[in-house]
Design a protein around this motif. Sequence first.
Motif, PDB file in Angstrom:
ATOM      1  N   VAL A  19       0.789  -1.184   0.015  1.00  0.00           N
ATOM      2  CA  VAL A  19       0.028  -0.062  -0.209  1.00  0.00           C
ATOM      3  C   VAL A  19       0.934   1.291  -0.012  1.00  0.00           C
ATOM      4  O   VAL A  19       0.614   2.179  -0.843  1.00  0.00           O
ATOM      5  CB  VAL A  19      -0.939  -0.064   1.221  1.00  0.00           C
ATOM      6  N   GLY A  20       2.241   1.239   0.973  1.00  0.00           N
ATOM      7  CA  GLY A  20       2.771   2.294   0.900  1.00  0.00           C
ATOM      8  C   GLY A  20       3.483   2.570  -0.523  1.00  0.00           C
ATOM      9  O   GLY A  20       3.480   3.749  -0.864  1.00  0.00           O
ATOM     10  N   ASP A  21       3.856   1.642  -0.928  1.00  0.00           N
ATOM     11  CA  ASP A  21       4.658   1.838  -2.389  1.00  0.00           C
ATOM     12  C   ASP A  21       3.829   2.320  -3.376  1.00  0.00           C
ATOM     13  O   ASP A  21       3.849   3.281  -4.302  1.00  0.00           O
ATOM     14  CB  ASP A  21       5.110   0.342  -2.878  1.00  0.00           C
ATOM     15  N   GLU A  22       2.522   1.709  -3.435  1.00  0.00           N
ATOM     16  CA  GLU A  22       1.522   2.163  -4.544  1.00  0.00           C
ATOM     17  C   GLU A  22       0.999   3.659  -4.378  1.00  0.00           C
ATOM     18  O   GLU A  22       0.872   4.216  -5.039  1.00  0.00           O
ATOM     19  CB  GLU A  22       0.284   1.111  -4.667  1.00  0.00           C
ATOM     20  N   PHE A  23       0.586   3.759  -3.014  1.00  0.00           N
ATOM     21  CA  PHE A  23       0.077   5.210  -2.626  1.00  0.00           C
ATOM     22  C   PHE A  23       1.217   6.238  -3.079  1.00  0.00           C
ATOM     23  O   PHE A  23       0.971   7.451  -3.280  1.00  0.00           O
ATOM     24  CB  PHE A  23      -0.127   5.317  -1.220  1.00  0.00           C
ATOM     25  N   THR A  24       2.549   6.027  -2.558  1.00  0.00           N
ATOM     26  CA  THR A  24       3.651   6.655  -2.944  1.00  0.00           C
ATOM     27  C   THR A  24       3.750   7.219  -4.517  1.00  0.00           C
ATOM     28  O   THR A  24       3.890   8.406  -4.813  1.00  0.00           O
ATOM     29  CB  THR A  24       4.949   6.225  -2.576  1.00  0.00           C
ATOM     30  N   LYS A  25       3.548   6.224  -5.196  1.00  0.00           N
ATOM     31  CA  LYS A  25       3.461   6.234  -6.784  1.00  0.00           C
ATOM     32  C   LYS A  25       2.418   7.169  -7.204  1.00  0.00           C
ATOM     33  O   LYS A  25       2.660   7.878  -8.089  1.00  0.00           O
ATOM     34  CB  LYS A  25       3.296   4.919  -7.620  1.00  0.00           C
ATOM     35  N   GLU A  29       2.549  10.658  -8.757  1.00  0.00           N
ATOM     36  CA  GLU A  29       1.630  10.810 -10.151  1.00  0.00           C
ATOM     37  C   GLU A  29       0.860  12.187 -10.128  1.00  0.00           C
ATOM     38  O   GLU A  29       0.736  12.937 -11.021  1.00  0.00           O
ATOM     39  CB  GLU A  29       0.967   9.704 -10.337  1.00  0.00           C
ATOM     40  N   PHE A  30      -0.007  12.474  -8.929  1.00  0.00           N
ATOM     41  CA  PHE A  30      -0.799  13.397  -8.856  1.00  0.00           C
ATOM     42  C   PHE A  30      -0.030  14.741  -8.482  1.00  0.00           C
ATOM     43  O   PHE A  30      -0.811  15.919  -8.782  1.00  0.00           O
ATOM     44  CB  PHE A  30      -1.782  13.128  -7.938  1.00  0.00           C
ATOM     45  N   GLY A  31       1.204  14.775  -7.955  1.00  0.00           N
ATOM     46  CA  GLY A  31       1.812  15.811  -7.562  1.00  0.00           C
ATOM     47  C   GLY A  31       1.491  16.393  -6.242  1.00  0.00           C
ATOM     48  O   GLY A  31       2.422  16.573  -5.557  1.00  0.00           O
ATOM     49  N   THR A  32       0.402  16.108  -5.534  1.00  0.00           N
ATOM     50  CA  THR A  32       0.195  16.306  -4.050  1.00  0.00           C
ATOM     51  C   THR A  32      -0.870  15.459  -3.493  1.00  0.00           C
ATOM     52  O   THR A  32      -1.543  14.586  -4.055  1.00  0.00           O
ATOM     53  CB  THR A  32      -0.506  17.847  -4.163  1.00  0.00           C
ATOM     54  N   VAL A  33      -0.467  15.265  -2.317  1.00  0.00           N
ATOM     55  CA  VAL A  33      -1.057  14.366  -1.608  1.00  0.00           C
ATOM     56  C   VAL A  33      -2.670  14.701  -1.562  1.00  0.00           C
ATOM     57  O   VAL A  33      -3.556  13.599  -1.520  1.00  0.00           O
ATOM     58  CB  VAL A  33      -0.729  14.270   0.032  1.00  0.00           C
ATOM     59  N   ALA A  34      -2.911  16.041  -1.543  1.00  0.00           N
ATOM     60  CA  ALA A  34      -4.303  16.366  -1.294  1.00  0.00           C
ATOM     61  C   ALA A  34      -5.213  16.100  -2.686  1.00  0.00           C
ATOM     62  O   ALA A  34      -6.413  15.514  -2.594  1.00  0.00           O
ATOM     63  CB  ALA A  34      -4.537  17.993  -1.267  1.00  0.00           C
ATOM     64  N   LEU A  40      -9.054   9.469  -4.452  1.00  0.00           N
ATOM     65  CA  LEU A  40      -9.471   8.454  -3.728  1.00  0.00           C
ATOM     66  C   LEU A  40     -10.842   8.345  -2.863  1.00  0.00           C
ATOM     67  O   LEU A  40     -11.440   7.654  -2.442  1.00  0.00           O
ATOM     68  CB  LEU A  40      -8.238   7.640  -2.986  1.00  0.00           C
ATOM     69  N   GLY A  41     -11.010   9.801  -2.551  1.00  0.00           N
ATOM     70  CA  GLY A  41     -12.246  10.021  -1.561  1.00  0.00           C
ATOM     71  C   GLY A  41     -11.717   9.942   0.165  1.00  0.00           C
ATOM     72  O   GLY A  41     -12.594   9.540   0.701  1.00  0.00           O
ATOM     73  N   ILE A  42     -10.430  10.202   0.369  1.00  0.00           N
ATOM     74  CA  ILE A  42      -9.870   9.988   1.706  1.00  0.00           C
ATOM     75  C   ILE A  42      -9.485  11.242   2.211  1.00  0.00           C
ATOM     76  O   ILE A  42      -9.077  12.193   1.228  1.00  0.00           O
ATOM     77  CB  ILE A  42      -9.046   8.905   1.750  1.00  0.00           C
ATOM     78  N   ASN A  43      -9.219  11.304   3.387  1.00  0.00           N
ATOM     79  CA  ASN A  43      -8.698  12.295   4.138  1.00  0.00           C
ATOM     80  C   ASN A  43      -7.405  12.445   3.978  1.00  0.00           C
ATOM     81  O   ASN A  43      -6.379  11.328   3.925  1.00  0.00           O
ATOM     82  CB  ASN A  43      -8.918  12.241   5.726  1.00  0.00           C
ATOM     83  N   PRO A  44      -6.567  13.676   3.534  1.00  0.00           N
ATOM     84  CA  PRO A  44      -5.035  13.555   3.228  1.00  0.00           C
ATOM     85  C   PRO A  44      -4.113  13.060   4.187  1.00  0.00           C
ATOM     86  O   PRO A  44      -3.102  12.533   3.787  1.00  0.00           O
ATOM     87  CB  PRO A  44      -4.808  15.235   2.816  1.00  0.00           C
ATOM     88  N   LYS A  45      -4.643  13.289   5.392  1.00  0.00           N
ATOM     89  CA  LYS A  45      -3.880  13.158   6.616  1.00  0.00           C
ATOM     90  C   LYS A  45      -3.571  11.368   6.600  1.00  0.00           C
ATOM     91  O   LYS A  45      -2.613  11.104   6.747  1.00  0.00           O
ATOM     92  CB  LYS A  45      -4.387  13.605   7.871  1.00  0.00           C
ATOM     93  N   SER A  46      -4.794  10.717   6.315  1.00  0.00           N
ATOM     94  CA  SER A  46      -4.873   9.294   6.411  1.00  0.00           C
ATOM     95  C   SER A  46      -4.073   8.774   4.944  1.00  0.00           C
ATOM     96  O   SER A  46      -3.225   7.831   4.988  1.00  0.00           O
ATOM     97  CB  SER A  46      -6.475   8.801   5.802  1.00  0.00           C
ATOM     98  N   PHE A  47      -4.101   9.619   4.012  1.00  0.00           N
ATOM     99  CA  PHE A  47      -3.305   9.251   2.549  1.00  0.00           C
ATOM    100  C   PHE A  47      -1.806   9.239   3.179  1.00  0.00           C
ATOM    101  O   PHE A  47      -0.948   8.385   2.781  1.00  0.00           O
ATOM    102  CB  PHE A  47      -3.537  10.102   1.756  1.00  0.00           C
ATOM    103  N   TYR A  48      -1.203  10.203   3.940  1.00  0.00           N
ATOM    104  CA  TYR A  48       0.059  10.405   4.342  1.00  0.00           C
ATOM    105  C   TYR A  48       0.411   8.959   5.237  1.00  0.00           C
ATOM    106  O   TYR A  48       1.606   8.604   4.947  1.00  0.00           O
ATOM    107  CB  TYR A  48       0.449  11.419   5.006  1.00  0.00           C
ATOM    108  N   LYS A  49      -0.369   8.659   6.123  1.00  0.00           N
ATOM    109  CA  LYS A  49      -0.223   7.449   6.891  1.00  0.00           C
ATOM    110  C   LYS A  49      -0.104   6.134   6.031  1.00  0.00           C
ATOM    111  O   LYS A  49       0.675   5.399   6.380  1.00  0.00           O
ATOM    112  CB  LYS A  49      -1.293   7.353   7.888  1.00  0.00           C
ATOM    113  N   TYR A  50      -1.000   6.053   5.073  1.00  0.00           N
ATOM    114  CA  TYR A  50      -1.086   4.782   4.122  1.00  0.00           C
ATOM    115  C   TYR A  50       0.304   4.808   3.447  1.00  0.00           C
ATOM    116  O   TYR A  50       0.745   3.836   3.124  1.00  0.00           O
ATOM    117  CB  TYR A  50      -2.088   4.941   3.149  1.00  0.00           C
ATOM    118  N   ALA A  51       0.670   6.041   2.567  1.00  0.00           N
ATOM    119  CA  ALA A  51       1.748   6.200   2.042  1.00  0.00           C
ATOM    120  C   ALA A  51       3.208   5.828   2.587  1.00  0.00           C
ATOM    121  O   ALA A  51       4.073   5.583   1.937  1.00  0.00           O
ATOM    122  CB  ALA A  51       1.852   7.472   1.124  1.00  0.00           C
ATOM    123  N   HIS A  52       3.303   6.281   3.850  1.00  0.00           N
ATOM    124  CA  HIS A  52       4.450   6.074   4.753  1.00  0.00           C
ATOM    125  C   HIS A  52       4.407   4.714   5.401  1.00  0.00           C
ATOM    126  O   HIS A  52       5.599   4.472   6.089  1.00  0.00           O
ATOM    127  CB  HIS A  52       4.586   7.328   5.758  1.00  0.00           C
TER     128      HIS A  52
END
Length: 89
Positions: A19-25, A29-34, A40-52
């Motif tokens: 999940v971290g590898d795919e979300f980091t890609k 690709e999108f340029g920003t976490v936001a 994806l329809g989720i909170n950016p703070k959650s996206f950070y946690k998943y990407a890390h």
Amino acid sequence: MKRAGPKHTYAEKQLMKQVGDEFTKKWQEFGTVAKAAKALGINPKSFYKYAHGTDLPRVEVLLAAHQKWGIEWDLMDTSVLFRRLKPST
């Protein structure tokens, strides 16, 4: 004193890594976490946690990533896990 939380299994740790590898890609690709989180329809703070790789997303988030971005999760068979079940009569 820090409370001991639930320990992740080996499979959960492997899934968190993927999940971290795919979300980091997608982040790159999108340029920003936001933007990636909004797609994806989720909170950016959650996206950070998943990407890390510090948190494991809910099944609904994994399904959304599979459907919107075509990500195939190694440890999950999405065709079986996410099929709609017919009610038994």
